[in-house]
Every structure is written in structure tokens, then in C-alpha cells.
Motif scaffolding. Structure first.
Motif, PDB file in Angstrom:
ATOM      1  N   TRP A  77      -0.983 -12.942 -16.371  1.00  0.00           N
ATOM      2  CA  TRP A  77      -2.426 -12.915 -16.622  1.00  0.00           C
ATOM      3  C   TRP A  77      -2.894 -11.496 -16.924  1.00  0.00           C
ATOM      4  O   TRP A  77      -3.888 -11.306 -17.629  1.00  0.00           O
ATOM      5  CB  TRP A  77      -3.176 -13.490 -15.424  1.00  0.00           C
ATOM      6  CG  TRP A  77      -2.991 -14.974 -15.299  1.00  0.00           C
ATOM      7  CD1 TRP A  77      -2.155 -15.629 -14.460  1.00  0.00           C
ATOM      8  CD2 TRP A  77      -3.649 -15.986 -16.072  1.00  0.00           C
ATOM      9  NE1 TRP A  77      -2.235 -16.995 -14.654  1.00  0.00           N
ATOM     10  CE2 TRP A  77      -3.155 -17.239 -15.628  1.00  0.00           C
ATOM     11  CE3 TRP A  77      -4.609 -15.960 -17.085  1.00  0.00           C
ATOM     12  CZ2 TRP A  77      -3.588 -18.444 -16.167  1.00  0.00           C
ATOM     13  CZ3 TRP A  77      -5.042 -17.154 -17.629  1.00  0.00           C
ATOM     14  CH2 TRP A  77      -4.544 -18.380 -17.179  1.00  0.00           C
ATOM     15  N   ASP A  82      -4.874 -22.980 -13.289  1.00  0.00           N
ATOM     16  CA  ASP A  82      -4.642 -22.129 -14.457  1.00  0.00           C
ATOM     17  C   ASP A  82      -5.805 -22.249 -15.443  1.00  0.00           C
ATOM     18  O   ASP A  82      -6.208 -21.254 -16.072  1.00  0.00           O
ATOM     19  CB  ASP A  82      -3.329 -22.512 -15.148  1.00  0.00           C
ATOM     20  CG  ASP A  82      -2.110 -22.114 -14.339  1.00  0.00           C
ATOM     21  OD1 ASP A  82      -2.227 -21.210 -13.479  1.00  0.00           O
ATOM     22  OD2 ASP A  82      -1.036 -22.706 -14.557  1.00  0.00           O
ATOM     23  N   ARG A 118      -8.624 -20.214 -14.178  1.00  0.00           N
ATOM     24  CA  ARG A 118      -8.377 -18.782 -14.365  1.00  0.00           C
ATOM     25  C   ARG A 118      -8.608 -18.397 -15.827  1.00  0.00           C
ATOM     26  O   ARG A 118      -9.142 -17.314 -16.110  1.00  0.00           O
ATOM     27  CB  ARG A 118      -6.955 -18.434 -13.936  1.00  0.00           C
ATOM     28  CG  ARG A 118      -6.683 -16.942 -13.952  1.00  0.00           C
ATOM     29  CD  ARG A 118      -5.587 -16.549 -13.007  1.00  0.00           C
ATOM     30  NE  ARG A 118      -5.482 -15.108 -12.892  1.00  0.00           N
ATOM     31  CZ  ARG A 118      -4.619 -14.484 -12.093  1.00  0.00           C
ATOM     32  NH1 ARG A 118      -3.799 -15.179 -11.333  1.00  0.00           N
ATOM     33  NH2 ARG A 118      -4.585 -13.158 -12.052  1.00  0.00           N
TER      34      ARG A 118
END
Length: 435
Positions: free
Chosen positions: A288, A312, A315
Motif C-alpha cells: 500500500w 482491502d 483501504r
């Protein structure tokens, strides 16, 4: 008595049917079968063993590929009757790209296994039908040539995050220069999954110089290759085994590398390019933290492809990306992975209605497109079907597959009573009681 409503206005569904039936009256048949099963069988007959293994194959025992289809089977469309809808609007906008229908062509690497100049044929087919094409980072024609073939039609670019950061920047800059409207970063292929069909043939296209045209046309990649050649020049290296297979691989590298065949045959560059690609094309340590640098490296909208877990997806939304593609790479990376459609339901519930979600993996028909949108997708990516059309009938095959999928989607809307893309939601589907 009130006057009956006018007959349904013509749309891509009725237009396509009309074309096929008029041609049929003259003794002409479609270039490609209109049902997916027939299309798949025709493509298999038209393809080499290597091509079929790469394009049609999946990871392990193929459970993820089957999961993708079973996920669609678990849902049933519930049409409404006497709805009076005669006009349908298939258009939508995703990531600031205007779409005539909620369909984009997924990036598929090493397409020349199916047909010569595959990416150019696909690009022209996409442009002819108005469907955006996501250029593959592992394509067989440089992105600049594909962009020229598409004219002003919409295109996106797929990025595999290389272990060489300067190469990442070079690819991003080239994508901007060709007018790409978004960059799609594929997250799920930091290394190749276990693919028995390819392994049984000992066949990896990239090792033969197939599918690396974005690299061999890149100035930064040229620098890396030259550095590699200079580093080994003068060193004693192990001589490769001279076998018929080795000669065929050398011929493939030579033929697929830019430049004249005889010049390439005398040069160490084609072999060094293939070896360099295998070393640096992807970054197993992708994180990331890497993705967070994208906003400072490109002005293009950012799409993350390969997300299956709600955390995910959250995020990605927090990172400020423009869209997420819910995808298991067509079942090619992990055997037994969750189906993309099942993941879509969980992710949409987790992130809410606002973020843009696209669905990839398992789309085979216009009815599938309808179900995906009803369950929360804003648009879908079509992959193997158009590649099968390419194998059967080249550019015309690509065009017909696209037109067939859009036609069925339009007819599904007409027969269910959906007026627009925004109108398609969970009201039109139910869990399939017969599954």
C-alpha cells in the motif's frame, strides 16, 4: 379504451437481431457463435495447444473458474410485466469515461497466441463498437500503436508494478501521452499462479518474447537491457543446451523483438530482453505504501484491480482511488478463491453506494452483465469471450462478441422493464431457488 403504447423503440438488441436475421435470409451466418458454449468450442478448435492453455486455462484444478460461474447461477432475474417501458438508456459514466454501455474490454496478455497483431485487432474492434479497451501491460503491440489504431476512442492502460521504479514511471508517462483515461494497477499478479495447462506444456509466452511489446518499446527498459548485456560481456557464461526447442524459442524471441529479423538474430538483445522482463516485470513486494505514491506520479485516474476482501476495498477507498475492480484474475491466480461476484456483494455492503466498483471474472453474456449491475457493479470487464472471438474471426470476431453481449444486455433490460443503468438494482434479482 386508452391507446396502446407504441412498440419498443429499436435499441442495440433489436438492431443486432435484425442484422443477423436479415443476413440469415441471404444465407449468411454470424462470424462467431452467439452462445458462449458454442463460441468457446469454436475458439478451442481455432487455437493452438499453447494458446488455449494460456487464454482458457486457470489456476490449479480450475475451482476458481467454476466458482465464478456458479456464483452467477445462484442468482435469478425476476422480470416485471406490462411495464410500458419503450425507451432504454444503456449509457453510463465511470471514472470520468463516458460509456455507451456498462462494458469495458479487460486487459489480456500475450494475445498474439490467438491472432497476429492481436492488440491492434482488439483496439480496432473496441473502437468500432464504442467500448473502451484497457491496453494490457503484457500486450503484443506497443500502446502507441494501439492508440493510433483507436483514433479518438476511449482507452485505459493496465500497469503491472515493476521492481524497477523508473520503469513504472516511464510506463505511466507513456500512458498519459497516448491519451489513456485511467491507469488500472493489477494487484493480484505479483507472481504467476500455479497454472497446470501451461506447466504441462512448459509454455510461458514471455520467455519466448511474446507479450512483452510494452517493454521492448520502452526507453527505460532498453537502458536496463543494455546494462544487463554490459554486465555479462566478457564474463564466462554457461552455454545453453542447443535443442530443437531452444532454437524455436530463439526464433520466437527474434521474431517478436522490434527491428529486422536478421539483425535481431545476430544480436544478444532479444534474448536479454526476455530474460530481463522475467526478472523485473512485477514486484512481489508491492504494498500500500507503493500505491500511495501514485497520485504524485501520474495525473491519470487510478483504478485498483484484483481486490476481493472488504478490508482491502475500504483501504483503497481511504487511499482515494477512483475505482476498484473486483476480480480474481479470471480464476488464473489462486485455485479455490472466492468468486468475484460473491466478493462484489460483500465489498459493496462494506463501502456503500458511492465508490465506483467494476466487476471482472466470469462475465459471459448480457444477462451476466445485468446480474452484476443489479448486485452492485457500476460496469463490468469482458475478457475471455472477446479473445475467443479474436481466435475465430479476428477483428470481426471481437466486434461481434461485443455486439452480442450488449444486444443481450439491452434485451434483458427491455424484457425486465429497466429504463436505465441507474434503474438496475436488487429489485430485479433473487437467490435462485433451483440452484
Amino acid at each position: 379504451m386508452t391507446e396502446a403504447a407504441a412498440p419498443a423503440a429499436a435499441g442495440p438488441g433489436r438492431d443486432r437481431q435484425g442484422t443477423v436475421y436479415r443476413d440469415g435470409a441471404l444465407g449468411r451466418r454470424p462470424a462467431v457463435p452467439t452462445a458462449f458454449g458454442d463460441l468457446e468450442r469454436a475458439a478451442r478448435r481455432a487455437s493452438s495447444k499453447r494458446a488455449w492453455a494460456y487464454v482458457a486455462g486457470g489456476a490449479g484444478e480450475g475451482r476458481t473458474m467454476r466458482n465464478n460461474r456458479r456464483a452467477f447461477d445462484r442468482w435469478a432475474i425476476v422480470p416485471r410485466m406490462a411495464h410500458g417501458v419503450t425507451e432504454r438508456d444503456l449509457s453510463t459514466t465511470v471514472v470520468n469515461t463516458s460509456l455507451p454501455s456498462p462494458l469495458l474490454l479487460a486487459p489480456v496478455g500475450a494475445g498474439a497466441l490467438m491472432a497476429t497483431d492481436s492488440d491492434l485487432a482488439i483496439a480496432r474492434g473496441a473502437a468500432a463498437t464504442g467500448v473502451p479497451y484497457i491496453f494490457s501491460n503484457q500486450g503484443c503491440n506497443p500502446m502507441e500503436d494501439c492508440a493510433a489504431a483507436m483514433g479518438s476512442a476511449s482507452r485505459w492502460f493496465q500497469l503491472y508494478w515493476s521492481s524497477d521504479e523508473e520503469l513504472v514511471d516511464s510506463l505511466l508517462h507513456r500512458a498519459e501521452a497516448i491519451g489513456a483515461e485511467a491507469v488500472v494497477v493489477t494487484l493480484d499478479t505479483t507472481m504467476l499462479g500455479w497454472r497446470p495447462k501451461d506447466l504441462n506444456l512448459g509454455s510461458l509466452p514471455f520467455a519466448r518474447g511474446e507479450g512483452i511489446a510494452q517493454y521492448t518499446s520502452d526507453p527505460r527498459f532498453h537502458d536496463i537491457v543494455r546494462q544487463r548485456i554490459d554486465a555479462v560481456r566478457g564474463m564466462v557464461t554457461e552455454r545453453p543446451d542447443i535443442t530443437l526447442g531452444a532454437i524455436r524459442t530463439l526464433m520466437s524471441m527474434t521474431r517478436n523483438h522490434p527491428g529486422k529479423f536478421l539483425d535481431n538474430l545476430r544480436s544478444p538483445v532479444p534474448r536479454a530482453a526476455a530474460e530481463t522482463f522475467l526478472d523485473i516485470y512485477s514486484n512481489p513486494g508491492l504494498s500500500w505504501e507503493h500505491l500511495a505514491t501514485l497520485r504524485d506520479r501520474t495525473r491519470l485516474p487510478i483504478v485498483l484491480k484484483g481486490i476481493l476482501h472488504p478490508d482491502d476495498a475500504r483501504r483503497a477507498v481511504d487511499l482515494g482511488v477512483d475505482a476498484v475492480v473486483v476480480s480474481n484474475h479470471g480464476g488464473r491466480q489462486i485455485d479455490g478463491s472466492i468468486a468475484s461476484l460473491d466478493a462484489l456483494l460483500e465489498i459493496r455492503a462494506a463501502v456503500g453506494r458511492e465508490p465506483t466498483l467494476l466487476l471482472d471474472s466470469g462475465i459471459r453474456s448480457g444477462a451476466d452483465v445485468f446480474v452484476a449491475l443489479a448486485l452492485g457493479a457500476d460496469a463490468v470487464l469482458l475478457g475471455r469471450p472477446y479473445m475467443y472471438g479474436l481466435a475465430v474471426a479476428g477483428q470481426r470476431g471481437v466486434e461481434e462478441v461485443i455486439r452480442n453481449v450488449i444486444a443481450e444486455f439491452d434485451l434483458t433490460m427491455a424484457l425486465t422493464g429497466a429504463r436505465s443503468i441507474a434503474d438496475i438494482d436488487e429489485r430485479f434479482v433473487r437467490p435462485n431457488p433451483s440452484f
